[in-house]
Design a protein around this motif. Structure first.
Motif, PDB file in Angstrom:
ATOM      1  N   LEU A 115       9.732   3.005  -2.263  1.00 49.08           N
ATOM      2  CA  LEU A 115       9.277   3.973  -3.253  1.00 49.08           C
ATOM      3  C   LEU A 115      10.386   4.988  -3.547  1.00 49.08           C
ATOM      4  O   LEU A 115      10.981   5.544  -2.622  1.00 49.08           O
ATOM      5  CB  LEU A 115       8.025   4.692  -2.746  1.00 49.08           C
ATOM      6  N   ASN A 116      10.661   5.185  -4.809  1.00 48.34           N
ATOM      7  CA  ASN A 116      11.657   6.145  -5.316  1.00 48.34           C
ATOM      8  C   ASN A 116      13.098   5.796  -4.955  1.00 48.34           C
ATOM      9  O   ASN A 116      13.973   6.661  -5.036  1.00 48.34           O
ATOM     10  CB  ASN A 116      11.334   7.572  -4.843  1.00 48.34           C
ATOM     11  N   GLN A 117      13.367   4.549  -4.549  1.00 44.64           N
ATOM     12  CA  GLN A 117      14.734   4.113  -4.263  1.00 44.64           C
ATOM     13  C   GLN A 117      15.205   3.169  -5.370  1.00 44.64           C
ATOM     14  O   GLN A 117      14.456   2.315  -5.809  1.00 44.64           O
ATOM     15  CB  GLN A 117      14.820   3.404  -2.911  1.00 44.64           C
ATOM     16  N   ARG A 118      16.430   3.319  -5.801  1.00 46.88           N
ATOM     17  CA  ARG A 118      16.977   2.473  -6.866  1.00 46.88           C
ATOM     18  C   ARG A 118      17.650   1.223  -6.334  1.00 46.88           C
ATOM     19  O   ARG A 118      17.817   0.247  -7.048  1.00 46.88           O
ATOM     20  CB  ARG A 118      17.968   3.270  -7.690  1.00 46.88           C
ATOM     21  N   ASN A 119      18.088   1.249  -5.069  1.00 48.49           N
ATOM     22  CA  ASN A 119      18.783   0.109  -4.483  1.00 48.49           C
ATOM     23  C   ASN A 119      17.838  -0.665  -3.586  1.00 48.49           C
ATOM     24  O   ASN A 119      17.094  -0.081  -2.789  1.00 48.49           O
ATOM     25  CB  ASN A 119      20.013   0.569  -3.688  1.00 48.49           C
ATOM     26  N   GLY A 120      17.912  -1.978  -3.692  1.00 46.57           N
ATOM     27  CA  GLY A 120      17.061  -2.842  -2.902  1.00 46.57           C
ATOM     28  C   GLY A 120      17.679  -3.200  -1.563  1.00 46.57           C
ATOM     29  O   GLY A 120      18.886  -3.097  -1.355  1.00 46.57           O
ATOM     30  N   ILE A 121      16.815  -3.640  -0.657  1.00 47.70           N
ATOM     31  CA  ILE A 121      17.204  -4.130   0.660  1.00 47.70           C
ATOM     32  C   ILE A 121      16.845  -5.608   0.697  1.00 47.70           C
ATOM     33  O   ILE A 121      15.713  -5.977   0.373  1.00 47.70           O
ATOM     34  CB  ILE A 121      16.428  -3.401   1.768  1.00 47.70           C
TER      35      ILE A 121
ATOM     36  N   ILE B 272       0.810  -1.221   0.000  1.00 45.46           N
ATOM     37  CA  ILE B 272       0.000   0.000   0.000  1.00 45.46           C
ATOM     38  C   ILE B 272       0.845   1.273   0.000  1.00 45.46           C
ATOM     39  O   ILE B 272       0.348   2.339  -0.329  1.00 45.46           O
ATOM     40  CB  ILE B 272      -0.985   0.029   1.185  1.00 45.46           C
ATOM     41  N   ASN B 273       2.127   1.165   0.351  1.00 44.34           N
ATOM     42  CA  ASN B 273       3.043   2.312   0.313  1.00 44.34           C
ATOM     43  C   ASN B 273       3.773   2.415  -1.021  1.00 44.34           C
ATOM     44  O   ASN B 273       4.672   3.233  -1.161  1.00 44.34           O
ATOM     45  CB  ASN B 273       4.079   2.199   1.437  1.00 44.34           C
ATOM     46  N   PHE B 274       3.421   1.557  -1.972  1.00 45.08           N
ATOM     47  CA  PHE B 274       4.058   1.461  -3.286  1.00 45.08           C
ATOM     48  C   PHE B 274       5.502   0.984  -3.196  1.00 45.08           C
ATOM     49  O   PHE B 274       6.315   1.261  -4.073  1.00 45.08           O
ATOM     50  CB  PHE B 274       3.961   2.775  -4.071  1.00 45.08           C
ATOM     51  N   ASP B 275       5.824   0.257  -2.117  1.00 44.15           N
ATOM     52  CA  ASP B 275       7.107  -0.423  -2.022  1.00 44.15           C
ATOM     53  C   ASP B 275       7.012  -1.709  -2.826  1.00 44.15           C
ATOM     54  O   ASP B 275       5.962  -2.361  -2.842  1.00 44.15           O
ATOM     55  CB  ASP B 275       7.455  -0.739  -0.569  1.00 44.15           C
ATOM     56  N   LEU B 276       8.085  -2.060  -3.511  1.00 40.67           N
ATOM     57  CA  LEU B 276       8.110  -3.216  -4.400  1.00 40.67           C
ATOM     58  C   LEU B 276       8.934  -4.341  -3.783  1.00 40.67           C
ATOM     59  O   LEU B 276      10.105  -4.143  -3.453  1.00 40.67           O
ATOM     60  CB  LEU B 276       8.718  -2.803  -5.743  1.00 40.67           C
TER      61      LEU B 276
END
Length: 147
Positions: free
Chosen positions: A31-37, A12-16
């Protein structure tokens, strides 16, 4: 770098969330981050379970993450204590009521039941989910039965 990504889930926060299959991990891209965790599997800061070929992920309404761990032939779920096997936990594939063979994806229905594409057995498996405060399962997450 992703290697053979298969499943994705957007919250719901548009996190992928991405099932990074050949890296044996789940990546979270805010959201709006290019690097993943890395949130599960190889390289996670708190490794509570090893993954082998994760194919699909779903986040439930309580923000618990569910993973189709295809090459381990199981479904993994999270709770406050980390990740635990919740179905197909025998350590091998099979075609009985409590086993899977190369599962690929899963979904919840409106009652919280899980549907799994069990392609090695050419079936869709329905797992009835029973939440209970007196769970006797060793992981203390959810007792599950197949009907």
């Amino acid at each position: 770098m992703l290697d053979s990504p298969h499943g994705i889930f957007v919250d719901i926060n548009f996190d992928l969330y991405v099932a990074d299959t050949d890296n044996n991990r789940i990546q979270l891209f805010r959201l709006n981050q290019r690097n993943g965790i890395t949130v599960a599997g190889k390289g996670a800061p708190k490794v509570t379970i090893a993954l082998n070929g994760p194919r699909s992920i779903v986040l439930d309404g309580d923000r618990h993450l569910f993973i189709v761990d295809s090459s381990h032939h199981r479904i993994v779920g999270s709770n406050e204590g980390g990740f635990h096997c919740i179905f197909g936990c025998l350590g091998s594939f099979g075609s009985t009521d409590n086993t899977l063979f190369n599962p690929q994806s899963m979904s919840f229905d409106s009652y919280g039941n899980i549907y799994v594409t069990d392609i090695g057995n050419n079936r869709i498996q329905k797992i009835h989910l029973f939440k209970s405060s007196c769970c006797k399962c060793k992981i203390n997450l959810f007792p599950l039965l197949r009907k």
